[in-house]
Enzyme design. Sequence first.
Site, PDB file in Angstrom:
ATOM      1  N   LYS A  46      16.404 -10.390 -20.538  1.00  0.00           N
ATOM      2  CA  LYS A  46      16.993  -9.368 -19.663  1.00  0.00           C
ATOM      3  C   LYS A  46      15.895  -8.428 -19.184  1.00  0.00           C
ATOM      4  O   LYS A  46      15.880  -7.997 -18.047  1.00  0.00           O
ATOM      5  CB  LYS A  46      18.061  -8.590 -20.413  1.00  0.00           C
ATOM      6  CG  LYS A  46      18.648  -7.475 -19.600  1.00  0.00           C
ATOM      7  CD  LYS A  46      19.709  -6.760 -20.384  1.00  0.00           C
ATOM      8  CE  LYS A  46      19.864  -5.355 -19.899  1.00  0.00           C
ATOM      9  NZ  LYS A  46      18.697  -4.511 -20.073  1.00  0.00           N
ATOM     10  N   HIS A  87      23.905  -4.068 -29.808  1.00  0.00           N
ATOM     11  CA  HIS A  87      25.029  -4.777 -29.191  1.00  0.00           C
ATOM     12  C   HIS A  87      24.766  -6.273 -29.281  1.00  0.00           C
ATOM     13  O   HIS A  87      23.759  -6.703 -29.885  1.00  0.00           O
ATOM     14  CB  HIS A  87      25.212  -4.322 -27.743  1.00  0.00           C
ATOM     15  CG  HIS A  87      23.947  -4.392 -26.922  1.00  0.00           C
ATOM     16  ND1 HIS A  87      23.285  -5.566 -26.673  1.00  0.00           N
ATOM     17  CD2 HIS A  87      23.211  -3.417 -26.336  1.00  0.00           C
ATOM     18  CE1 HIS A  87      22.215  -5.321 -25.942  1.00  0.00           C
ATOM     19  NE2 HIS A  87      22.138  -4.028 -25.735  1.00  0.00           N
ATOM     20  N   GLU A  88      25.623  -7.057 -28.631  1.00  0.00           N
ATOM     21  CA  GLU A  88      25.525  -8.525 -28.714  1.00  0.00           C
ATOM     22  C   GLU A  88      24.152  -9.055 -28.311  1.00  0.00           C
ATOM     23  O   GLU A  88      23.715 -10.084 -28.818  1.00  0.00           O
ATOM     24  CB  GLU A  88      26.608  -9.185 -27.855  1.00  0.00           C
ATOM     25  CG  GLU A  88      27.924  -9.411 -28.576  1.00  0.00           C
ATOM     26  CD  GLU A  88      27.768 -10.228 -29.870  1.00  0.00           C
ATOM     27  OE1 GLU A  88      27.056 -11.250 -29.863  1.00  0.00           O
ATOM     28  OE2 GLU A  88      28.343  -9.814 -30.887  1.00  0.00           O
ATOM     29  N   GLY A  89      23.497  -8.386 -27.367  1.00  0.00           N
ATOM     30  CA  GLY A  89      22.155  -8.832 -26.961  1.00  0.00           C
ATOM     31  C   GLY A  89      21.194  -8.774 -28.143  1.00  0.00           C
ATOM     32  O   GLY A  89      20.475  -9.749 -28.431  1.00  0.00           O
ATOM     33  N   HIS A  90      21.206  -7.644 -28.848  1.00  0.00           N
ATOM     34  CA  HIS A  90      20.338  -7.519 -30.031  1.00  0.00           C
ATOM     35  C   HIS A  90      20.756  -8.517 -31.112  1.00  0.00           C
ATOM     36  O   HIS A  90      19.917  -9.123 -31.773  1.00  0.00           O
ATOM     37  CB  HIS A  90      20.429  -6.111 -30.621  1.00  0.00           C
ATOM     38  CG  HIS A  90      20.058  -5.008 -29.674  1.00  0.00           C
ATOM     39  ND1 HIS A  90      20.985  -4.179 -29.092  1.00  0.00           N
ATOM     40  CD2 HIS A  90      18.847  -4.610 -29.197  1.00  0.00           C
ATOM     41  CE1 HIS A  90      20.369  -3.310 -28.318  1.00  0.00           C
ATOM     42  NE2 HIS A  90      19.080  -3.547 -28.347  1.00  0.00           N
ATOM     43  N   GLY A 147      17.806   0.926 -30.833  1.00  0.00           N
ATOM     44  CA  GLY A 147      19.091   1.333 -31.413  1.00  0.00           C
ATOM     45  C   GLY A 147      20.204   1.109 -30.393  1.00  0.00           C
ATOM     46  O   GLY A 147      19.969   0.562 -29.313  1.00  0.00           O
ATOM     47  N   GLN A 190       8.900   5.726 -23.503  1.00  0.00           N
ATOM     48  CA  GLN A 190       9.250   4.706 -22.518  1.00  0.00           C
ATOM     49  C   GLN A 190      10.413   5.132 -21.632  1.00  0.00           C
ATOM     50  O   GLN A 190      10.878   4.358 -20.813  1.00  0.00           O
ATOM     51  CB  GLN A 190       9.532   3.353 -23.187  1.00  0.00           C
ATOM     52  CG  GLN A 190      10.807   3.282 -23.999  1.00  0.00           C
ATOM     53  CD  GLN A 190      10.964   1.914 -24.643  1.00  0.00           C
ATOM     54  OE1 GLN A 190      10.289   1.593 -25.611  1.00  0.00           O
ATOM     55  NE2 GLN A 190      11.841   1.083 -24.088  1.00  0.00           N
ATOM     56  N   GLN A 241       9.114  -6.686 -19.438  1.00  0.00           N
ATOM     57  CA  GLN A 241       8.704  -6.170 -20.754  1.00  0.00           C
ATOM     58  C   GLN A 241       8.226  -7.315 -21.654  1.00  0.00           C
ATOM     59  O   GLN A 241       7.188  -7.214 -22.314  1.00  0.00           O
ATOM     60  CB  GLN A 241       9.888  -5.452 -21.404  1.00  0.00           C
ATOM     61  CG  GLN A 241       9.677  -5.134 -22.865  1.00  0.00           C
ATOM     62  CD  GLN A 241      10.820  -4.302 -23.442  1.00  0.00           C
ATOM     63  OE1 GLN A 241      10.845  -3.103 -23.253  1.00  0.00           O
ATOM     64  NE2 GLN A 241      11.753  -4.939 -24.110  1.00  0.00           N
TER      65      GLN A 241
HETATM   66  P1  AMP Z   1      16.262  -2.310 -26.457  1.00  0.00           P
HETATM   67  O1  AMP Z   1      16.888  -1.796 -27.717  1.00  0.00           O
HETATM   68  O2  AMP Z   1      17.080  -2.058 -25.229  1.00  0.00           O
HETATM   69  O3  AMP Z   1      14.806  -1.986 -26.311  1.00  0.00           O
HETATM   70  O4  AMP Z   1      16.298  -3.885 -26.609  1.00  0.00           O
HETATM   71  C1  AMP Z   1      15.685  -4.522 -27.721  1.00  0.00           C
HETATM   72  C2  AMP Z   1      15.528  -5.971 -27.394  1.00  0.00           C
HETATM   73  O5  AMP Z   1      16.802  -6.527 -27.104  1.00  0.00           O
HETATM   74  C3  AMP Z   1      14.661  -6.192 -26.154  1.00  0.00           C
HETATM   75  O6  AMP Z   1      13.814  -7.298 -26.390  1.00  0.00           O
HETATM   76  C4  AMP Z   1      15.674  -6.496 -25.084  1.00  0.00           C
HETATM   77  O7  AMP Z   1      15.180  -7.329 -24.066  1.00  0.00           O
HETATM   78  C5  AMP Z   1      16.744  -7.216 -25.879  1.00  0.00           C
HETATM   79  N1  AMP Z   1      18.023  -7.158 -25.170  1.00  0.00           N
HETATM   80  C6  AMP Z   1      18.651  -6.070 -24.684  1.00  0.00           C
HETATM   81  N2  AMP Z   1      19.788  -6.427 -24.041  1.00  0.00           N
HETATM   82  C7  AMP Z   1      19.874  -7.781 -24.127  1.00  0.00           C
HETATM   83  C8  AMP Z   1      20.811  -8.753 -23.662  1.00  0.00           C
HETATM   84  N3  AMP Z   1      21.900  -8.419 -22.989  1.00  0.00           N
HETATM   85  N4  AMP Z   1      20.557 -10.050 -23.936  1.00  0.00           N
HETATM   86  C9  AMP Z   1      19.452 -10.418 -24.621  1.00  0.00           C
HETATM   87  N5  AMP Z   1      18.530  -9.549 -25.083  1.00  0.00           N
HETATM   88  C10 AMP Z   1      18.740  -8.252 -24.847  1.00  0.00           C
END
Ligand code: AMP
Length: 288
Positions: free
Chosen positions: A149, A34-37, A31, A61, A153
């Site tokens: 990033k 952001h742009e990464g997701h 949750g 985690q 993981q």
């Molecule tokens: P999280 O919600 O932080 O567990 O992230 C979910 C997925 O999004 C994971 O596979 C992260 O590696 C990926 N993610 C988070 N931040 C970024 C980012 N800045 N650029 C690319 N992928 C990202």
Amino acid sequence: MIVTRSSEEAARWARAYRTAGLSTGFVPTLGGLHEGHHSLLRRARSECEKVIASVYLNPTQFHSAEDLEKYPASEEEDLAALRRERADLVYLGRAADLLPDGFQSWVDVEILTRPLCGAFRPGHFRGVTTVVAQLFSIIRPHRAYFGLKDYQQAAVVRRMARDLSLGVEIRLCPTVREASGLAISSRNRRLSAGEREAACVVHRALEAARRAIEAGEDRIQVLLAALEQQLGSEPLFRTEYAEIVDAATLERFGGGRIEWGERGVLVAVAGYIGSVRLIDSEWIEARP
Ligand code: AMP
């Protein structure tokens, strides 16, 4: 977009897609989208006929209760973002389904989880792999998308998928950054403007290491000294680790120099600004 809190219903829809012969791409998230997701969702959209996302703030985690409590996430905003990115199915996970009372069946990737973040966050990867394995067995996607990033993981999940024959292809996607170079993360929202600027030191230091390696420097001591010196130049940043490792095994190089193996080299940094933990890395895939 179908939104469900029921693991049975999520499983039913995902099965219906598969039975209809449609390819499915899965993006698991905590949750706070952001742009990464978004980039992962777009990649899934471009490669698969059905895009499935999950939102579950997995407590197992997190290394501290404070980090979990302060994790910035809004279900309403997440669903709006998922709609914009044209997800087909969203599973809003619940602890009652994913970690039911009496839960005791952990998935533990033993070796890849020892170095880097694993050395500082005991149990973190066990929490990740257990819940990701749960999500995979509910959704049974053809492909799942993870961000570079969180390089370790992604490597750990890929190992798990292979070791347990989960039948999911793991796709790794590039890190999305702000214009300043700072890797986008949900936790960045907890940084003040000044802290955000200070946080850019991580990417600057990693980039300098990449350039040095690409210019032919292969002595680990020299590279690490430069990396640590740059990180140390920012008073607000407290380094947890700065490492140069084999990108396949995540182990240090025994001989004091880079050895180019099958996946190249990873330069990885973790640290804190105040109570906000930051991680970032540069992956140099092959000998320059
Ligand atoms: P999280 O919600 O932080 O567990 O992230 C979910 C997925 O999004 C994971 O596979 C992260 O590696 C990926 N993610 C988070 N931040 C970024 C980012 N800045 N650029 C690319 N992928 C990202």
